[in-house]
Scaffold this motif. Structure first.
Motif, short mmCIF file in Angstrom:
data_model
loop_
_atom_site.label_atom_id
_atom_site.label_comp_id
_atom_site.label_asym_id
_atom_site.label_seq_id
_atom_site.Cartn_x
_atom_site.Cartn_y
_atom_site.Cartn_z
N ALA A 281 26.45 39.96 17.32
CA ALA A 281 25.70 39.59 18.25
C ALA A 281 25.89 37.92 18.58
CB ALA A 281 24.42 39.77 18.19
N SER A 282 25.03 37.15 18.45
CA SER A 282 25.05 35.83 18.52
C SER A 282 25.38 35.03 17.16
CB SER A 282 23.87 35.15 19.37
OG SER A 282 22.69 35.44 18.85
N GLN A 283 25.57 35.56 16.38
CA GLN A 283 25.68 35.17 15.05
C GLN A 283 27.00 34.31 14.89
OE1 GLN A 283 24.40 37.31 11.48
NE2 GLN A 283 24.50 38.98 12.76
N PRO A 284 27.09 33.06 14.38
CA PRO A 284 28.49 32.30 14.27
C PRO A 284 29.45 33.06 13.10
CG PRO A 284 26.77 31.38 13.08
CD PRO A 284 26.26 32.57 13.76
N ILE A 285 29.77 34.33 13.49
CA ILE A 285 30.71 35.01 12.49
C ILE A 285 32.08 35.21 13.19
CG2 ILE A 285 30.98 37.05 11.08
CD1 ILE A 285 27.87 37.39 10.99
N ALA A 286 33.07 35.03 12.62
CA ALA A 286 34.63 35.26 13.24
C ALA A 286 34.72 36.60 12.81
CB ALA A 286 35.50 34.30 12.67
N VAL A 287 35.42 37.25 13.51
CA VAL A 287 35.87 38.72 13.31
C VAL A 287 37.51 38.81 13.58
CG1 VAL A 287 33.48 39.61 13.91
CG2 VAL A 287 35.24 39.37 15.51
N HIS A 327 32.90 35.22 8.24
CA HIS A 327 34.14 35.88 8.63
C HIS A 327 34.14 37.43 8.10
CE1 HIS A 327 38.73 36.67 8.74
NE2 HIS A 327 38.35 36.98 9.80
N ILE A 328 34.35 38.50 9.22
CA ILE A 328 34.51 39.78 8.70
C ILE A 328 35.89 40.09 9.40
CG2 ILE A 328 33.51 41.89 9.19
CD1 ILE A 328 30.71 40.75 9.49
N GLU A 329 36.43 40.84 8.25
CA GLU A 329 37.82 41.30 8.67
C GLU A 329 37.98 42.82 8.34
OE1 GLU A 329 42.63 40.66 7.66
OE2 GLU A 329 41.05 39.78 6.29
N ASP A 346 34.37 40.84 3.82
CA ASP A 346 33.63 39.83 4.30
C ASP A 346 33.90 38.46 3.13
OD1 ASP A 346 31.18 39.62 2.56
OD2 ASP A 346 31.00 41.47 3.35
N ASP A 347 33.28 37.41 3.62
CA ASP A 347 33.29 36.14 2.59
C ASP A 347 32.26 35.53 2.31
OD1 ASP A 347 32.83 35.07 5.06
OD2 ASP A 347 34.17 33.46 5.14
N GLY A 348 31.30 36.50 2.26
CA GLY A 348 29.74 36.38 1.97
C GLY A 348 29.32 36.19 0.67
N ARG A 349 28.12 36.67 0.32
CA ARG A 349 27.51 36.51 -1.05
C ARG A 349 27.95 37.32 -2.05
NH1 ARG A 349 23.12 37.37 2.14
NH2 ARG A 349 22.77 35.21 2.51
N GLY A 350 28.70 38.47 -1.91
CA GLY A 350 29.06 39.46 -2.52
C GLY A 350 28.13 40.66 -2.61
N LEU A 351 28.47 41.51 -3.31
CA LEU A 351 27.73 43.07 -3.45
C LEU A 351 26.28 42.87 -4.01
CD1 LEU A 351 30.60 45.18 -4.75
CD2 LEU A 351 29.70 45.03 -2.40
N PRO A 352 25.38 43.67 -3.50
CA PRO A 352 23.87 43.41 -4.41
C PRO A 352 24.28 43.88 -5.68
CG PRO A 352 24.19 45.25 -2.56
CD PRO A 352 25.53 44.52 -2.52
N ALA A 353 23.00 43.54 -6.38
CA ALA A 353 22.86 43.81 -7.70
C ALA A 353 22.89 45.24 -8.07
CB ALA A 353 21.90 43.06 -8.53
N THR A 384 34.20 43.91 -0.38
CA THR A 384 35.35 44.52 0.23
C THR A 384 34.89 46.03 0.19
OG1 THR A 384 37.07 42.96 0.07
CG2 THR A 384 37.81 45.34 0.53
N VAL A 385 34.69 46.87 1.42
CA VAL A 385 34.62 48.14 1.29
C VAL A 385 35.99 48.76 1.61
CG1 VAL A 385 33.71 50.21 2.44
CG2 VAL A 385 32.29 48.24 1.94
N ARG A 386 36.53 49.67 0.64
CA ARG A 386 37.79 50.30 0.73
C ARG A 386 37.83 51.66 0.90
NH1 ARG A 386 41.48 48.30 -3.73
NH2 ARG A 386 41.63 46.40 -2.26
N VAL A 387 38.33 52.23 1.95
CA VAL A 387 38.43 53.84 2.03
C VAL A 387 39.87 54.26 2.12
CG1 VAL A 387 37.75 55.75 3.35
CG2 VAL A 387 36.44 53.76 3.60
N THR A 388 40.21 54.92 0.96
CA THR A 388 41.59 55.46 0.92
C THR A 388 41.81 56.78 1.40
OG1 THR A 388 41.92 53.98 -0.86
CG2 THR A 388 43.72 55.54 -0.70
N LEU A 389 42.30 57.10 2.44
CA LEU A 389 42.54 58.42 2.95
C LEU A 389 43.88 58.92 2.62
CD1 LEU A 389 40.90 60.59 4.61
CD2 LEU A 389 41.76 59.66 6.63
#
Length: 393
Positions: A281-287, A327-329, A346-353, A384-389
């Motif tokens: 939305a209007s968040q300052p996040i680069a994609v 940033h989300i890629e 993403d370059d955020g705070r990482g995975l939840p506990a 990072t969420v990685r899906v290997t097909l």
């Protein structure tokens, strides 16, 4: 240009070069055809022509050792022959190119010199009507093999080759330009057909929606109104609530199947990009969205593709809402022979506990299992969420 008088045997070599070139219609085969004759004049382990291509770029054609030079164009400023092609010198003679700062400077495309031990090197200009069109470059693995006499012989070879290869190069450029125009016209025609198909599809969907609303929703609401306004005992509140919920459920199903989704209309990458933009939305996040598979996701079975898209949606939503990322890629990479890897980083705070308490992740795992894909969650420097097909049958 005047050169030393040639011996009859040497003259015979140049006559053979001319005869070979007269029979060729492309640069690569022409150079291969005269390689033995060039070797009679100047022994080499590697030889190539470096021809001016689009402004600032050079194209190479090789005989002997095949290197990266002939696999891709090279910028003039990164070429080991930049001093010659830019007019700083009339020729280049290298005693040992592996130690020559003119050839192995920082930023130079000199890996072939080092990898294949091109030590002795001689470079001369190729000219047509007094204008440089490129260079002839001859190399040998022996140190100090070439001298000024080699330069003179190389220049004579270049003078014989230049008009032929200039004509072939002009012809190849014209052919490429024609191909580019044809491809552009084909893309334009494809876009026109796709736009027409989209219009037809939307019109068909509009008609189907109208019929569904008339035959189902309108009929249900009309029957409900009759029951409410009839002289007989009206339905109870519980009955009314149940019937209205049924109408809402039917209406939601019509809406869900009403118009082809972005995924159906425009493909996987476009749908991912559109969802990313909605999610932030209007968040300052680069994609960033990168597809290195040339649209492999759109060649999957529709059920598999949809499941992959839903996983990406959930991962994007989590990154946009909970990660605090800047940033989300999204990247789609090939997995030989016929699979792919989808990553949402993403370059955020990482995975939840406690990952097990997040229902969204559970849904992603379920969808991955249903399409026989592996789902990995990585938390190094963000998440990072990685899906290997794997290979698709």
């Amino acid at each position: 240009m005047t050169h030393a008088v040639q011996t009859p045997a040497r003259d015979n070599v140049f006559l053979r070069i001319s005869a070979h070139l007269a029979e060729r219609t492309d640069i690569a085969s022409a150079l291969e055809a005269v390689a033995d004759e060039i070797a009679e004049v100047i022994p080499f382990t590697h030889a190539d022509l470096c021809l001016k291509d689009r402004p600032g770029w050079l194209s190479s054609y090789e005989v002997g050792i095949q290197t990266r030079w002939s696999r891709t164009s090279t910028r003039v400023e990164a070429s080991p022959i930049r001093d010659l092609i830019t007019g700083k010198c009339d020729f280049m003679l290298c005693h040992d190119a592996m130690q020559d700062p003119r050839q192995t400077y920082r930023g130079a495309c000199s890996e072939p010199i080092l990898n294949h031990q091109m030590r002795s090197r001689v470079h001369v200009l190729m000219k047509v009507m007094g204008q440089p069109i490129g260079t002839l470059n001859i190399s040998h693995s022996t140190v100090g093999l070439y001298d000024l006499d080699t330069v003179r012989r190389a220049q004579h070879v270049a003078d014989v080759l230049s008009p032929y290869f200039h004509a072939l190069h002009i012809a190849e450029q014209a052919k490429r330009a024609t191909q580019v125009r044809q491809e552009a016209q084909a893309r334009e025609e494809g876009l026109r057909r796709d736009a027409l198909l989209l219009t037809q599809t939307l019109e068909q969907e509009r008609q189907r929606i109208g019929m569904d609303l008339h035959d189902q929703t309108l009929a249900d609401l009309t029957r409900l109104l009759r029951e409410i306004t009839a002289d007989a005992t009206p339905p109870s509140q519980a009955q009314m609530e149940h019937r209205i919920k049924e109408v809402i459920g039917d209406l939601r199903r019509i809406i869900d199947t009403a118009v082809p989704t972005l995924l159906d209309l425009f493909g996987f990458v476009h749908a991912i990009r559109a969802h990313l933009e909605r999610a932030i939305a209007s968040q300052p996040i680069a994609v960033t969205v990168t597809d290195a598979t040339e649209g492999a996701a759109d060649r999957l079975d529709p059920t598999v593709r949809t499941a992959l898209y839903r996983i990406a949606q959930e991962a994007i939503n989590n990154a946009a809402r909970h990660s605090g990322a800047d940033h989300i890629e999204v990247r789609i990479e090939p997995l030989p022979p016929s699979g792919l890897v989808l990553e949402i980083r993403d370059d955020g705070r990482g995975l939840p506990a406690d990952l097990n308490r997040m229902s969204g992740i559970a849904h992603m795992r379920t969808r991955a299992r249903l399409i026989s894909a592996d789902l990995d969650l990585l938390g190094d420097g963000g998440s990072t969420v990685r899906v290997t097909l794997g290979e698709r049958s």
